[in-house]
Design a protein around this motif. Structure first.
Motif, PDB file in Angstrom:
ATOM      1  N   GLN A  48      28.872 -33.504  -9.342  1.00 36.20           N
ATOM      2  CA  GLN A  48      28.488 -34.590  -8.436  1.00 36.20           C
ATOM      3  C   GLN A  48      29.050 -34.406  -7.021  1.00 36.20           C
ATOM      4  N   MET A  49      29.830 -33.339  -6.809  1.00 34.66           N
ATOM      5  CA  MET A  49      30.540 -33.155  -5.535  1.00 34.66           C
ATOM      6  C   MET A  49      29.585 -33.093  -4.347  1.00 34.66           C
ATOM      7  N   GLU A  50      28.489 -32.375  -4.475  1.00 40.70           N
ATOM      8  CA  GLU A  50      27.535 -32.254  -3.374  1.00 40.70           C
ATOM      9  C   GLU A  50      27.032 -33.634  -2.940  1.00 40.70           C
ATOM     10  N   GLN A  51      26.653 -34.457  -3.904  1.00 42.67           N
ATOM     11  CA  GLN A  51      26.110 -35.774  -3.597  1.00 42.67           C
ATOM     12  C   GLN A  51      27.193 -36.766  -3.163  1.00 42.67           C
ATOM     13  N   ARG A  52      28.404 -36.594  -3.657  1.00 39.20           N
ATOM     14  CA  ARG A  52      29.454 -37.603  -3.432  1.00 39.20           C
ATOM     15  C   ARG A  52      30.518 -37.185  -2.415  1.00 39.20           C
ATOM     16  N   GLN A  53      30.369 -36.016  -1.778  1.00 35.14           N
ATOM     17  CA  GLN A  53      31.409 -35.558  -0.854  1.00 35.14           C
ATOM     18  C   GLN A  53      31.641 -36.551   0.287  1.00 35.14           C
ATOM     19  N   GLU A  54      30.630 -37.358   0.625  1.00 36.94           N
ATOM     20  CA  GLU A  54      30.775 -38.379   1.663  1.00 36.94           C
ATOM     21  C   GLU A  54      31.922 -39.342   1.352  1.00 36.94           C
ATOM     22  N   GLU A  55      32.205 -39.549   0.065  1.00 41.47           N
ATOM     23  CA  GLU A  55      33.284 -40.455  -0.325  1.00 41.47           C
ATOM     24  C   GLU A  55      34.640 -39.982   0.188  1.00 41.47           C
ATOM     25  N   LEU A  56      34.727 -38.710   0.529  1.00 37.44           N
ATOM     26  CA  LEU A  56      35.992 -38.132   1.000  1.00 37.44           C
ATOM     27  C   LEU A  56      36.064 -38.031   2.517  1.00 37.44           C
ATOM     28  N   LYS A  57      34.987 -38.426   3.225  1.00 38.42           N
ATOM     29  CA  LYS A  57      34.966 -38.167   4.667  1.00 38.42           C
ATOM     30  C   LYS A  57      36.092 -38.873   5.414  1.00 38.42           C
ATOM     31  N   GLY A  58      36.594 -39.995   4.885  1.00 38.07           N
ATOM     32  CA  GLY A  58      37.737 -40.661   5.508  1.00 38.07           C
ATOM     33  C   GLY A  58      39.026 -39.856   5.401  1.00 38.07           C
ATOM     34  N   PHE A  59      39.022 -38.840   4.544  1.00 37.50           N
ATOM     35  CA  PHE A  59      40.202 -37.995   4.329  1.00 37.50           C
ATOM     36  C   PHE A  59      40.022 -36.603   4.938  1.00 37.50           C
ATOM     37  N   LYS A  60      38.981 -36.425   5.770  1.00 33.70           N
ATOM     38  CA  LYS A  60      38.614 -35.093   6.256  1.00 33.70           C
ATOM     39  C   LYS A  60      39.761 -34.376   6.981  1.00 33.70           C
ATOM     40  N   GLU A  61      40.619 -35.135   7.654  1.00 28.67           N
ATOM     41  CA  GLU A  61      41.727 -34.523   8.399  1.00 28.67           C
ATOM     42  C   GLU A  61      43.001 -34.435   7.566  1.00 28.67           C
ATOM     43  N   GLN A  62      42.944 -34.879   6.313  1.00 35.39           N
ATOM     44  CA  GLN A  62      44.110 -34.823   5.441  1.00 35.39           C
ATOM     45  C   GLN A  62      43.991 -33.633   4.487  1.00 35.39           C
ATOM     46  N   ASN A  63      45.106 -33.311   3.843  1.00 32.48           N
ATOM     47  CA  ASN A  63      45.116 -32.242   2.845  1.00 32.48           C
ATOM     48  C   ASN A  63      44.474 -32.758   1.565  1.00 32.48           C
ATOM     49  N   ILE A  64      43.446 -32.073   1.097  1.00 30.38           N
ATOM     50  CA  ILE A  64      42.764 -32.441  -0.137  1.00 30.38           C
ATOM     51  C   ILE A  64      43.102 -31.398  -1.191  1.00 30.38           C
ATOM     52  N   LEU A  65      43.706 -31.866  -2.286  1.00 32.03           N
ATOM     53  CA  LEU A  65      44.097 -30.976  -3.383  1.00 32.03           C
ATOM     54  C   LEU A  65      43.143 -31.192  -4.548  1.00 32.03           C
ATOM     55  N   LEU A  66      42.416 -30.144  -4.895  1.00 30.55           N
ATOM     56  CA  LEU A  66      41.389 -30.204  -5.932  1.00 30.55           C
ATOM     57  C   LEU A  66      41.953 -29.740  -7.264  1.00 30.55           C
ATOM     58  N   VAL A  67      41.651 -30.510  -8.309  1.00 34.12           N
ATOM     59  CA  VAL A  67      42.240 -30.312  -9.638  1.00 34.12           C
ATOM     60  C   VAL A  67      41.129 -30.157 -10.671  1.00 34.12           C
ATOM     61  N   CYS A  68      41.258 -29.158 -11.558  1.00 32.40           N
ATOM     62  CA  CYS A  68      40.373 -29.063 -12.726  1.00 32.40           C
ATOM     63  C   CYS A  68      41.213 -28.602 -13.915  1.00 32.40           C
ATOM     64  N   ARG A  69      40.574 -28.124 -14.964  1.00 34.04           N
ATOM     65  CA  ARG A  69      41.315 -27.736 -16.159  1.00 34.04           C
ATOM     66  C   ARG A  69      42.136 -26.478 -15.920  1.00 34.04           C
ATOM     67  N   SER A  70      41.513 -25.455 -15.301  1.00 35.52           N
ATOM     68  CA  SER A  70      42.201 -24.166 -15.171  1.00 35.52           C
ATOM     69  C   SER A  70      42.304 -23.647 -13.742  1.00 35.52           C
ATOM     70  N   GLY A  71      41.628 -24.287 -12.799  1.00 36.51           N
ATOM     71  CA  GLY A  71      41.669 -23.817 -11.417  1.00 36.51           C
ATOM     72  C   GLY A  71      40.432 -23.066 -11.003  1.00 36.51           C
ATOM     73  N   VAL A  72      39.375 -23.082 -11.805  1.00 36.43           N
ATOM     74  CA  VAL A  72      38.130 -22.381 -11.467  1.00 36.43           C
ATOM     75  C   VAL A  72      37.111 -23.340 -10.849  1.00 36.43           C
ATOM     76  N   ARG A  73      36.830 -24.446 -11.525  1.00 37.87           N
ATOM     77  CA  ARG A  73      35.872 -25.417 -10.968  1.00 37.87           C
ATOM     78  C   ARG A  73      36.362 -25.980  -9.644  1.00 37.87           C
ATOM     79  N   SER A  74      37.666 -26.112  -9.501  1.00 35.48           N
ATOM     80  CA  SER A  74      38.201 -26.641  -8.244  1.00 35.48           C
ATOM     81  C   SER A  74      37.932 -25.698  -7.072  1.00 35.48           C
ATOM     82  N   VAL A  75      37.829 -24.394  -7.336  1.00 33.16           N
ATOM     83  CA  VAL A  75      37.458 -23.440  -6.284  1.00 33.16           C
ATOM     84  C   VAL A  75      36.023 -23.703  -5.839  1.00 33.16           C
ATOM     85  N   TYR A  76      35.134 -23.922  -6.796  1.00 29.94           N
ATOM     86  CA  TYR A  76      33.741 -24.238  -6.445  1.00 29.94           C
ATOM     87  C   TYR A  76      33.662 -25.543  -5.660  1.00 29.94           C
TER      88      TYR A  76
END
Length: 104
Positions: A48-76
């Motif tokens: 859903q990231m492509e469609q929902r990335q707007e939800e993060l636009k208020g944090f665009k200048e902040q550090n965003i740390l992406l989390v998944c099970r093993s560190g692969v999906r978070s790279v995508y």
């Protein structure tokens, strides 16, 4: 590279000091997220990231740390966000498999 790796095993040991340095975003499925997640993480599944990335636009200048099970999906997820102009992106390398910090 559009993101920086942060070792899950290292940041989980310093969670109390590190937690406010990032906007934490869990990109796993709803089932995985509900099975246990890092306190305070926002939940936006990778598919859903492509469609929902707007939800993060208020944090665009902040550090965003992406989390998944093993560190692969978070790279995508980082690549999707980078395509939308996000520049302060971090990948939790090793993901929840290597996470030793708090889980709720």
């Amino acid at each position: 590279m559009s993101y920086q790796d942060i070792e899950a095993s290292e940041v989980s040991n310093r969670y109390q000091e590190e937690k406010d340095r990032y906007v934490w975003v869990d990109v796993r499925t709803i089932e995985e997220y509900e099975g246990g997640h890092i306190p305070g993480t926002l939940h936006i599944p990778l598919d859903q990231m492509e469609q929902r990335q707007e939800e993060l636009k208020g944090f665009k200048e902040q550090n965003i740390l992406l989390v998944c099970r093993s560190g692969v999906r978070s790279v995508y997820a980082a690549e999707v966000l980078a395509d939308h102009g996000y520049t302060h992106l971090f990948n939790l390398k090793g993901g929840m498999l290597d996470w030793a910090g708090p889980v709720e």
